[in-house]
Design a protein around this motif. Sequence first.
Motif, PDB file in Angstrom:
ATOM      1  N   THR A  77     -23.097 -27.888  82.676  1.00 57.91           N
ATOM      2  CA  THR A  77     -23.828 -26.977  83.742  1.00 57.91           C
ATOM      3  C   THR A  77     -23.779 -28.653  84.614  1.00 57.91           C
ATOM      4  O   THR A  77     -24.514 -29.566  83.995  1.00 57.91           O
ATOM      5  N   LEU A  78     -23.582 -27.890  86.212  1.00 57.02           N
ATOM      6  CA  LEU A  78     -24.253 -29.164  86.517  1.00 57.02           C
ATOM      7  C   LEU A  78     -25.580 -29.337  86.861  1.00 57.02           C
ATOM      8  O   LEU A  78     -26.177 -28.464  87.531  1.00 57.02           O
ATOM      9  N   ARG A  79     -25.419 -31.161  87.844  1.00 62.35           N
ATOM     10  CA  ARG A  79     -26.849 -31.502  87.195  1.00 62.35           C
ATOM     11  C   ARG A  79     -27.839 -30.115  88.652  1.00 62.35           C
ATOM     12  O   ARG A  79     -27.249 -30.496  89.409  1.00 62.35           O
ATOM     13  N   PRO A  80     -28.664 -29.815  88.034  1.00 63.33           N
ATOM     14  CA  PRO A  80     -29.282 -28.741  88.898  1.00 63.33           C
ATOM     15  C   PRO A  80     -31.055 -29.921  89.708  1.00 63.33           C
ATOM     16  O   PRO A  80     -31.486 -29.169  90.841  1.00 63.33           O
ATOM     17  N   GLU A  81     -31.404 -31.151  89.198  1.00 64.03           N
ATOM     18  CA  GLU A  81     -31.998 -32.032  89.687  1.00 64.03           C
ATOM     19  C   GLU A  81     -32.001 -33.544  89.336  1.00 64.03           C
ATOM     20  O   GLU A  81     -30.662 -33.222  88.337  1.00 64.03           O
ATOM     21  N   GLY A  82     -32.966 -34.289  89.235  1.00 61.59           N
ATOM     22  CA  GLY A  82     -32.089 -35.382  88.706  1.00 61.59           C
ATOM     23  C   GLY A  82     -33.444 -35.977  87.487  1.00 61.59           C
ATOM     24  O   GLY A  82     -32.664 -37.070  86.398  1.00 61.59           O
ATOM     25  N   THR A  83     -34.533 -35.478  86.675  1.00 65.55           N
ATOM     26  CA  THR A  83     -35.245 -36.476  86.249  1.00 65.55           C
ATOM     27  C   THR A  83     -34.669 -35.671  84.602  1.00 65.55           C
ATOM     28  O   THR A  83     -34.269 -36.217  84.038  1.00 65.55           O
ATOM     29  N   ALA A  84     -34.173 -34.819  84.432  1.00 64.51           N
ATOM     30  CA  ALA A  84     -33.534 -34.575  82.366  1.00 64.51           C
ATOM     31  C   ALA A  84     -32.048 -35.290  82.713  1.00 64.51           C
ATOM     32  O   ALA A  84     -32.925 -35.630  81.370  1.00 64.51           O
ATOM     33  N   SER A  85     -31.800 -35.364  83.526  1.00 63.81           N
ATOM     34  CA  SER A  85     -30.977 -36.419  82.821  1.00 63.81           C
ATOM     35  C   SER A  85     -31.387 -37.887  83.307  1.00 63.81           C
ATOM     36  O   SER A  85     -30.487 -38.911  82.000  1.00 63.81           O
ATOM     37  N   THR A  86     -31.788 -38.078  83.976  1.00 64.29           N
ATOM     38  CA  THR A  86     -32.481 -39.793  84.204  1.00 64.29           C
ATOM     39  C   THR A  86     -33.487 -39.419  82.701  1.00 64.29           C
ATOM     40  O   THR A  86     -32.818 -40.857  81.960  1.00 64.29           O
TER      41      THR A  86
END
Length: 424
Positions: A77-86
């Motif tokens: 999935t193209l990231r929809p927001e940044g917190t989860a990846s961080t």
Amino acid sequence: MSIRIPRGTQDILPGEVEKWQLIEEKARELCEKFQYREIRTPIFEHTELFLRSVGDTTDIVQKEMYTFEDRGGRSLTLRPEGTASTVRSFVEHKMYGDASQPVKLYYMGPMFRYERPQAGRFRQFVQFGVEAIGSADPAIDAEVIALAMSLYRSMGLRKLKLIVNSLGDKESRSAHREALVSHFKPRIGEFCQDCQNRLEKNPMRILDCKQDREHELMKSAPSIIDYLNDDSKAYFEKVQKYLKNLDIDFTVDPNLVRGLDYYNHTAFEIMSDSEGFGAITTLCGGGRYNGLTEEIGGPEAPGIGFALSIERFIAALEAEKVDLPLNKGIDCYLVSLGEEAKDYTVGLLQKLRMAGYSAERDYLDRKIKAQFKAADRSNAKFVAVLGEDELKANKINVKSMESGEQTEVDLDSFIEKFTELYQS
């Protein structure tokens, strides 16, 4: 047939991109002062990351994610927001073991959500966000909010409104959840299908519904504030105390519900109060997410963060008619007359640039008058004129565009003499 840009995306052209660069530069400067370090994560992640962190009852997961299978059959999935990846990166790289705690990070980059494009809202958009992971101190909640407010104010925004709320701890949310189910269940059939699906899974998300926000049950729904236990109340009171200590005005709104499942305790939004900004006034949102690191396989590490859209940041600046210092101009424009002089300026231009100056020359074989006009359009501080006669005499004329004063200098010492003129 001409190929056009995909719907919900935009080209950011010269003349506009400088606004972005200014915001990005200011954001990095502030993060350095607040001791947040940059992190860069992949643009796509395993879909499971967002299902487990953002929550399968959210609009993002249910309707807005760009999800695809790669050639190995893996769902990405193209990231929809940044917190989860961080947070995923924090866990994967064992940053919880770093000597310096909490771990304070910031990110800046494109996010992707399939939603209806409208003013200031795109399917590919750019977020700046910060995350402070590893501390349950309410003082860091206030710090994160202060960083966001400082960024907006440093760029000249004044018509801002900060809304805060507490979503409570697990015990408080459980009691509030039962009250919400009891409140909505008898008449849930009057609500949209999304709300009906959320009743048992995550009834708090019903309060964030845009379609049914005018329903009478919304106005009388149980407030989370009434269900906060003593620990949650004390925590929220501390956050408010620290905000007051920082001279940050705020309003407590018990109806504020962030759109992601991982939030608890502090939740906040910063809105634009500027006339003509539009119906959607939110500029920035964030909150605390204790438990998220455990959800994606890491140890306990409470965190808090925010994210803001740079597109909406720029829209707010335009709504308040903030005059940004964009047209800095160049240091020197080289004007040449004659083939030999034109050839010589190729090397001279490189020397200027390598000495640290922004410089340009003519590439269209224009007449001298047109070259001076190009220098004006470049907002050049100085123009250096080299003709065939000057070249033979090993001289060049340097003109200050502000004072009109001209100085003849030796070509051999041009950079040194130009530096003296520039600094005088």
